[in-house]
Design a protein around this motif. Sequence first.
Motif, short mmCIF file in Angstrom:
data_model
loop_
_atom_site.label_atom_id
_atom_site.label_comp_id
_atom_site.label_asym_id
_atom_site.label_seq_id
_atom_site.Cartn_x
_atom_site.Cartn_y
_atom_site.Cartn_z
N ARG A 1 10.98 -1.91 79.96
CA ARG A 1 11.09 -0.62 79.27
C ARG A 1 11.42 -0.82 77.78
O ARG A 1 10.89 -0.12 76.92
CB ARG A 1 12.18 0.20 79.95
N GLU A 2 12.28 -1.80 77.49
CA GLU A 2 12.60 -2.08 76.10
C GLU A 2 11.38 -2.62 75.35
O GLU A 2 11.19 -2.34 74.17
CB GLU A 2 13.76 -3.08 76.02
N ALA A 3 10.55 -3.41 76.06
CA ALA A 3 9.33 -3.91 75.43
C ALA A 3 8.38 -2.76 75.12
O ALA A 3 7.72 -2.74 74.07
CB ALA A 3 8.65 -4.93 76.35
N VAL A 4 8.30 -1.78 76.03
CA VAL A 4 7.46 -0.61 75.78
C VAL A 4 7.99 0.16 74.58
O VAL A 4 7.22 0.64 73.73
CB VAL A 4 7.41 0.30 77.03
N GLN A 5 9.32 0.28 74.47
CA GLN A 5 9.89 1.01 73.34
C GLN A 5 9.59 0.30 72.02
O GLN A 5 9.21 0.93 71.03
CB GLN A 5 11.41 1.12 73.51
N THR A 6 9.74 -1.02 72.00
CA THR A 6 9.44 -1.78 70.79
C THR A 6 7.98 -1.58 70.39
O THR A 6 7.67 -1.36 69.21
CB THR A 6 9.73 -3.27 71.02
N SER A 7 7.09 -1.68 71.36
CA SER A 7 5.68 -1.50 71.08
C SER A 7 5.38 -0.08 70.63
O SER A 7 4.54 0.14 69.73
CB SER A 7 4.85 -1.83 72.34
N LEU A 8 6.07 0.90 71.21
CA LEU A 8 5.84 2.30 70.84
C LEU A 8 6.25 2.56 69.39
O LEU A 8 5.52 3.22 68.63
CB LEU A 8 6.62 3.22 71.78
N ILE A 9 7.39 2.05 68.99
CA ILE A 9 7.85 2.25 67.60
C ILE A 9 6.84 1.65 66.63
O ILE A 9 6.46 2.27 65.63
CB ILE A 9 9.24 1.61 67.41
N ALA A 10 6.37 0.43 66.93
CA ALA A 10 5.38 -0.20 66.06
C ALA A 10 4.06 0.56 66.07
O ALA A 10 3.40 0.70 65.03
CB ALA A 10 5.16 -1.65 66.51
N SER A 11 3.67 1.09 67.23
CA SER A 11 2.40 1.82 67.33
C SER A 11 2.46 3.13 66.55
O SER A 11 1.48 3.50 65.88
CB SER A 11 2.07 2.10 68.80
N VAL A 12 3.59 3.83 66.63
CA VAL A 12 3.73 5.07 65.87
C VAL A 12 3.69 4.78 64.37
O VAL A 12 3.03 5.49 63.59
CB VAL A 12 5.03 5.80 66.25
N ALA A 13 4.39 3.73 63.95
CA ALA A 13 4.38 3.37 62.53
C ALA A 13 2.97 2.99 62.08
O ALA A 13 2.53 3.39 60.98
CB ALA A 13 5.35 2.21 62.28
N SER A 14 2.25 2.26 62.92
CA SER A 14 0.89 1.86 62.55
C SER A 14 -0.05 3.06 62.52
O SER A 14 -0.90 3.17 61.63
CB SER A 14 0.37 0.82 63.55
N ALA A 15 0.10 3.97 63.50
CA ALA A 15 -0.75 5.16 63.51
C ALA A 15 -0.47 6.05 62.31
O ALA A 15 -1.40 6.63 61.70
CB ALA A 15 -0.53 5.93 64.81
N TRP A 16 0.80 6.20 61.95
CA TRP A 16 1.15 6.97 60.75
C TRP A 16 0.58 6.32 59.51
O TRP A 16 0.07 6.99 58.60
CB TRP A 16 2.66 7.08 60.65
N LEU A 17 0.63 4.99 59.47
CA LEU A 17 0.07 4.24 58.34
C LEU A 17 -1.44 4.45 58.25
O LEU A 17 -1.99 4.63 57.15
CB LEU A 17 0.41 2.76 58.49
N LEU B 1 9.03 11.32 63.46
CA LEU B 1 7.93 11.12 64.40
C LEU B 1 8.30 10.08 65.46
O LEU B 1 7.99 10.25 66.65
CB LEU B 1 6.68 10.67 63.64
N ILE B 2 8.97 9.01 65.05
CA ILE B 2 9.38 7.99 66.02
C ILE B 2 10.41 8.56 66.99
O ILE B 2 10.35 8.30 68.21
CB ILE B 2 9.94 6.76 65.28
N LEU C 1 0.61 9.39 70.78
CA LEU C 1 1.80 8.54 70.82
C LEU C 1 3.08 9.36 70.78
O LEU C 1 4.05 9.05 71.48
CB LEU C 1 1.77 7.56 69.64
N VAL C 2 3.09 10.41 69.96
CA VAL C 2 4.29 11.26 69.84
C VAL C 2 4.49 12.06 71.12
O VAL C 2 5.63 12.34 71.51
CB VAL C 2 4.18 12.16 68.60
N SER D 1 11.29 10.50 72.75
CA SER D 1 11.68 11.56 73.68
C SER D 1 10.51 12.03 74.53
O SER D 1 10.72 12.47 75.67
CB SER D 1 12.24 12.76 72.90
N ASN D 2 9.27 11.93 74.00
CA ASN D 2 8.16 12.60 74.66
C ASN D 2 7.04 11.69 75.12
O ASN D 2 6.18 12.13 75.89
CB ASN D 2 7.55 13.65 73.71
N ASN D 3 7.00 10.44 74.67
CA ASN D 3 5.88 9.58 75.03
C ASN D 3 5.86 9.32 76.53
O ASN D 3 6.88 8.95 77.12
CB ASN D 3 5.98 8.26 74.27
N ARG D 4 4.70 9.50 77.14
CA ARG D 4 4.62 9.40 78.60
C ARG D 4 4.71 7.96 79.10
O ARG D 4 5.24 7.69 80.18
CB ARG D 4 3.32 10.06 79.10
N ASP D 5 4.17 7.01 78.33
CA ASP D 5 4.29 5.62 78.75
C ASP D 5 5.75 5.19 78.79
O ASP D 5 6.18 4.50 79.73
CB ASP D 5 3.52 4.71 77.78
#
Length: 491
Positions: A168-184, A72-73, A255-256, A78-82
């Motif tokens: 952009r790297e900050a957005v990526q870090t936040s995205l990974i955490a957001s996907v993990a939190s949403a999956w949780l 999912l991450i 998010l995905v 690959s697909n997240n628009r942000d």
Amino acid sequence: MTSSFLMRRLTPLALAAFMAGCSMMPAYEQPATPVASEYPTNGLTDPGLQGGEGQQLARWQDFVDNAQLRELIDLSLSNNRDLRVATLSIEQARAQYSLAGAGPFPTISAGLSAQRQSTGGGSGNDSTISSSYAGGLMVSSWEIDFFGRLASLTEAARANFLSTAYAREAVQTSLIASVASAWLNLQTATAMVELTEQTLQTREESQKLTQLRFDSGVASALEMRQAESLTASARATLAEQLRLRAQAVNALTLLVGQTIEPRLLQASDLPLDVFADVPAGLPSDLLIRRPDIQQAEWSLRSANANIGAARAAFFPSISLTASAGSASSHLSDLFSSGTFGWSLAPQALLPIFDAGRNRANLRGAEAARDIAVAQYEKSIQSAFSEVADALAGRATLGNQLQAQQDLVEAEQQRYELSDLLYRSGVASSLDALDAQRSLFAAQQAVLQTRSTLLANRVALYRVLGGGWNDQQDLSAVAAEPASESVGSGSE
């Protein structure tokens, strides 16, 4: 005040600027860190609250120990628009940097020019018409950067480009955490649905038994209504949990960035090691690791460079216009032998009166630098607070989960004993129903606390700067060609 007096005053300054490297840009000084040297313990005991060199954080692929979540991450990267917008913003900033970098170089063009001019004050035969034609290479208004104005603008564009890359790297870090939190959240909602369905089934069976005892005159109307109330409450809770699970799927899908296959939404029993625990001892390079702090610092560097460009505006602007090629008074002879010619027109402009524009521009640049300093310091303070909060959670959530698991075990035994006494006719159903309600609340609390504990690990990994390639020095990409990718998405 005459221009000669101004020139006498400005000449030593101009010479000093030339001897100092022809730059008005102030030397960059990194602001002092506006936080304590150690994280507050506030009476808590946890290895993570102790300073030290610590270990390097694992890559996010190693931090996440669930194949479905890792997939999912990957899909979100690959697909997240942000994240896509942040990546394209890098290319936009790169183009601006390339544009600023071309400023110190002349623009050479090939061109033709023609001019017809009438001389004489009368008309008809009293006036003379002359023609001139020229063709060749031309340089138009090439600014010679004696005082570093263009160099300062180039440095500002470079710093802004790097700030965008770190953003952009900050957005990526936040995205990974957001996907993990949403999956949780999805997994927790699914577990809540299963628990509520089991509880509803138990309460429906209990209600049927109470109904039989009520019809037989053994149970009171109060006991009957209590059983009906608990069953209705379980139905309402189930409807709520089903809604939360659907909303969790929607949040994860956003998010995905695409429709998620059902196999990636399968339930997990959420073991505590689904996320690797952050090693004890904090990394000493926290401020370097976090991309949002790097972003703020490069924004500060950009603002600092803009001051140099604003200062250079007070000094003479020297430009050069030149051409070389053929010149003739007749178009047919333009490229004939012996028509070669050239022209050279240097120009120096010293600002004498500009109604305070340059001074206002300098004050604005200095204020922008001060704002960037405050924003940089705030980003450090926010990072410090986030890490301290996450460490406080890690120091307490484990004990809280253990205590609530002990509570569930006690409530389970209480319920079984109360139900046995009720079915034996020794005790009232009210005791059994109360024990059933308490057991359900304790089981829900365990699921919520387990989810909070795992979410805390995700948060701690994020605030320590995990989720991006901390070994990559993004300042090196400024020298890469504009066509190359900046800040790749996966490690």
